[in-house]
Structure formats: structure tokens, C-alpha cells
Design a protein around this motif. Structure first.
Motif, mmCIF file in Angstrom:
data_model
loop_
_atom_site.group_PDB
_atom_site.id
_atom_site.type_symbol
_atom_site.label_atom_id
_atom_site.label_comp_id
_atom_site.label_asym_id
_atom_site.label_seq_id
_atom_site.Cartn_x
_atom_site.Cartn_y
_atom_site.Cartn_z
ATOM 1 N N VAL A 58 -44.271 -49.883 -17.209
ATOM 2 C CA VAL A 58 -44.130 -48.660 -16.419
ATOM 3 C C VAL A 58 -44.309 -47.462 -17.360
ATOM 4 O O VAL A 58 -43.689 -47.392 -18.422
ATOM 5 C CB VAL A 58 -42.752 -48.594 -15.739
ATOM 6 N N GLY A 59 -45.169 -46.530 -16.961
ATOM 7 C CA GLY A 59 -45.470 -45.368 -17.788
ATOM 8 C C GLY A 59 -46.664 -45.562 -18.686
ATOM 9 O O GLY A 59 -47.099 -44.608 -19.346
ATOM 10 N N GLN A 68 -42.927 -45.908 -20.837
ATOM 11 C CA GLN A 68 -41.748 -45.046 -20.864
ATOM 12 C C GLN A 68 -40.474 -45.863 -21.040
ATOM 13 O O GLN A 68 -40.462 -47.078 -20.842
ATOM 14 C CB GLN A 68 -41.688 -44.239 -19.557
ATOM 15 N N PHE A 70 -36.286 -46.229 -20.091
ATOM 16 C CA PHE A 70 -35.316 -45.926 -19.044
ATOM 17 C C PHE A 70 -33.965 -46.542 -19.404
ATOM 18 O O PHE A 70 -33.902 -47.636 -19.972
ATOM 19 C CB PHE A 70 -35.752 -46.522 -17.703
ATOM 20 N N VAL A 75 -33.790 -43.580 -12.796
ATOM 21 C CA VAL A 75 -35.162 -43.720 -12.291
ATOM 22 C C VAL A 75 -36.147 -42.779 -12.969
ATOM 23 O O VAL A 75 -37.342 -42.835 -12.687
ATOM 24 C CB VAL A 75 -35.198 -43.512 -10.757
ATOM 25 N N GLU A 76 -35.653 -41.915 -13.857
ATOM 26 C CA GLU A 76 -36.535 -41.015 -14.601
ATOM 27 C C GLU A 76 -36.481 -41.385 -16.081
ATOM 28 O O GLU A 76 -35.417 -41.690 -16.620
ATOM 29 C CB GLU A 76 -36.135 -39.559 -14.405
ATOM 30 N N ALA A 118 -35.931 -48.068 -11.134
ATOM 31 C CA ALA A 118 -36.919 -47.121 -11.657
ATOM 32 C C ALA A 118 -38.337 -47.476 -11.218
ATOM 33 O O ALA A 118 -39.157 -46.587 -10.982
ATOM 34 C CB ALA A 118 -36.838 -47.079 -13.179
ATOM 35 N N HIS A 121 -38.939 -46.383 -7.657
ATOM 36 C CA HIS A 121 -39.071 -44.920 -7.626
ATOM 37 C C HIS A 121 -40.419 -44.472 -8.186
ATOM 38 O O HIS A 121 -41.051 -43.567 -7.628
ATOM 39 C CB HIS A 121 -37.936 -44.286 -8.423
ATOM 40 N N GLN A 122 -40.857 -45.077 -9.267
ATOM 41 C CA GLN A 122 -42.072 -44.630 -9.940
ATOM 42 C C GLN A 122 -43.354 -45.159 -9.292
ATOM 43 O O GLN A 122 -44.348 -44.437 -9.202
ATOM 44 C CB GLN A 122 -42.040 -45.084 -11.411
ATOM 45 N N TRP A 123 -43.340 -46.408 -8.817
ATOM 46 C CA TRP A 123 -44.572 -47.042 -8.329
ATOM 47 C C TRP A 123 -44.604 -47.280 -6.830
ATOM 48 O O TRP A 123 -45.671 -47.267 -6.233
ATOM 49 C CB TRP A 123 -44.782 -48.386 -9.042
#
Length: 325
Positions: A58-59, A68, A70, A75-76, A118, A121-123
């Protein structure tokens, strides 16, 4: 005489065919992605659960990037991690008979697919954190030849039962208090969404636990299960399981109507003078709905992946199918 025997032996060695060395079993070549869901590539490792694993963190945008970091349940992404900066930290507790631990807000023991995930939330699109069972599958059913270097990046290539594989880069065993990670070049740790039980000195449970299950990539040990403090900054490798959305065995439920996809058009075959075509992603979200025109429905530009498509007439779903775009 001795020299003659040595020269003869060397001559015979030169006659050994190169193929004899090449016959040593070699690992399969890196596999290509098996598809794309919501804009993100996945590989089907042939696991019993049907879980599909992302090809990169992720990221990241390739298997060779760290991506990224986490904390568990956040989730950020961030770069500086500590108990005091952890979103769910409430303070410390000390018991002479049980030790010292961080007091945390209880967000559940399994956050996969929840508001604290996370990946979700991100994907979106059905992607989520892997759970403990999926970690177990990787540990028990997949294999690796140990660490390797691909594209100049250290990591391991993990092969599934069907010999498809994913690459997990070595990117540190967690960020903590802004300090340099001593394991940055030898280890990596990835979150699951499953909490790990924790107990104090006298055996009394610490609830919520300060740690959660992760999996580790080690330069010399390969791939193992692990645990990490929830406030640590770890990488995430996402998963998606089509069975969760009820699409694994979605087939046409109408003998007179069927759907097919080609060149950004859905073709409705059968008695389809009117009606509506509805597209849903794996999380059940409606992303497109348009009327049928002369047996066809033109689609907008969609991310490659798996969708659930319904043909609806007079408010009734006549047929529902799984369509791969």
C-alpha cells in the motif's frame, strides 16, 4: 605418471556436459499479475481460501518500492511513530505484579474490512488487511528459497501452491520514535488485521492487547509469522477475497437472458427490449447504471478487474453475472 593421470582427469572433467549443472531444480520464474481490481494488481497464489494478494505494498506502485507506513488501526500513513502519537493511546498503567503497558482504546480484535482498516480506506473495492488465517496460509502452504535481490532490491519471492508468486521487499522492521531502524537492510514487517493476545507477569490478560499479528521477512530466515506493537509503523500488503462479496460462484440465473462484455460494451442476449444494466464493485458499491439500448449498454472507462453486473427490468433483477473487464 602422476602428471599424466591429473591431466587425464582434468580432460574428462571438461567433457562433463553443462546440462548436468542446469538440471538442478530451479525456482519458477517471477509470475505476472493475474488481474487488476480497483486499479491494483493481484496474484492468485492458488490458496484454498481463494485469497488474492496484491503485487505491491500500500502506497507503492511496484513490487520493489517500500510504500507507506501505518500504525495498527490508523488509516492514514505517517513517518514518526510512538505510543504518545498513536491515535488510540490513552496512557500507561503500571502494576508491580503484572508489569507496565500502554492503555489503548478498544477498536476490536479483528479490524479487517472495518473503518480501522487502512487498506479499505486507501484502496476500497473489497481490498483489506490480511487476517491471521491468511498469514497462516502463507506460512504453511507457500515457499521461498530465502532472500534474493530483484531490480537491486533485497527481499523474498514467495511462491504459492500453483507456483505463482509475489515479491516482498525488505524495508525495515517498523518505524519507532523517529529512530534509525537497525534492521532496515535485513528485515521487514507487514501488518495483519488480527490482534495478538498479551499477558502480564502474573498471567492476567492485557486488554486491549498492545500487540497485533504481523508477518516478517528476514534476510536469512525467509518468511515467518511475527507480532508487533500496535503503535509501530509497518508496511501493508493487501488482500482481496471474491468469496466475501458473494461473487465467487455468481452465474447467470436466467435461461433466456445472458450478458457478455467486449470493447467497453455489455451485450444483453435474449429478450431485452428495455431494462437497466447496473455495475457493482467487489464491495457492493454501485459504480455505473445505464439503460439498455437495442440490446447493448456502453460503459464508461473502468478500472480493470472483476465486477458484478445485473440486468434489471421493471425493477426486477433478471440475471446477475460476474464480468471481468
Amino acid at each position: 605418471m602422476k602428471i599424466s593421470l591429473i591431466n587425464t582427469a582434468l580432460f574428462l572433467l571438461t567433457l562433463i556436459p553443462v546440462k548436468a549443472l542446469a538440471d538442478t531444480p530451479q525456482p519458477p520464474a517471477p509470475s505476472e499479475p493475474d488481474g487488476i481490481i480497483g486499479g491494483h494488481e493481484y496474484v492468485d497464489l492458488g490458496l484454498p481460501s481463494g485469497t488474492l494478494w496484491a503485487t505491491y505494498n500500500v502506497g507503492a506502485s511496484s513490487p520493489y518500492e517500500k510504500g507507506q507506513y501505518f500504525a495498527w488501526g490508523e488509516v492514514e500513513p505517517r513517518e514518526d511513530f510512538s505510543w504518545e502519537s498513536y491515535k488510540f493511546f490513552k496512557g500507561y498503567d503500571v502494576d508491580p505484579n503484572n508489569g507496565e503497558w500502554a492503555v489503548l482504546e478498544n477498536i476490536g480484535t479483528d479490524i479487517c474490512g472495518t473503518e480501522y482498516d487502512a487498506v479499505r480506506h486507501q484502496w476500497g473495492n473489497g481490498w483489506r488487511l490480511p487476517n491471521a488465517q491468511e498469514r497462516y496460509e502463507l506460512c504453511m502452504l507457500c515457499w521461498t528459497n530465502g532472500s534474493s535481490v530483484e531490480n537491486g532490491v533485497r527481499g523474498i519471492r514467495l511462491h504459492g501452491p500453483n507456483e505463482h508468486s509475489i515479491f516482498l521487499p525488505i524495508c525495515g522492521f517498523g518505524l519507532w520514535y523517529g529512530e534509525p531502524d537497525p534492521f532496515n537492510n535485513t528485515s521487514a514487517a507487514y501488518w495483519t488485521g488480527s490482534e495478538d493476545p498479551e499477558y502480564g507477569y502474573n498471567g492476567r490478560p492485557i486488554e486491549p492487547s498492545n500487540v497485533s499479528k504481523s508477518f516478517a521477512v528476514e534476510l536469512y530466515a525467509g518468511f515467518t509469522g511475527s507480532t508487533s506493537p500496535k503503535a509501530y509503523g509497518l508496511n501493508i500488503r493487501a488482500v482481496v477475497n471474491p468469496k466475501e462479496a458473494g461473487i465467487d460462484n455468481v452465474l447467470s440465473d436466467s435461461k433466456t437472458i445472458s450478458l457478455s462484455y467486449k470493447d467497453r460494451y455489455i451485450h444483453i442476449m435474449g429478450n431485452c427490449s428495455e431494462g437497466i444494466i447496473t455495475f457493482c464493485d467487489l464491495s457492493g458499491r454501485v459504480i455505473f447504471s445505464e439503460p439498455v439500448t437495442e440490446g447493448f449498454c456502453q460503459l464508461p472507462t473502468l478500472s480493470h478487474g472483476i465486477y458484478i453486473v445485473s440486468y434489471i427490468r421493471n425493477g426486477v433483477a433478471i440475471t446477475t453475472q460476474k464480468i471481468t473487464v
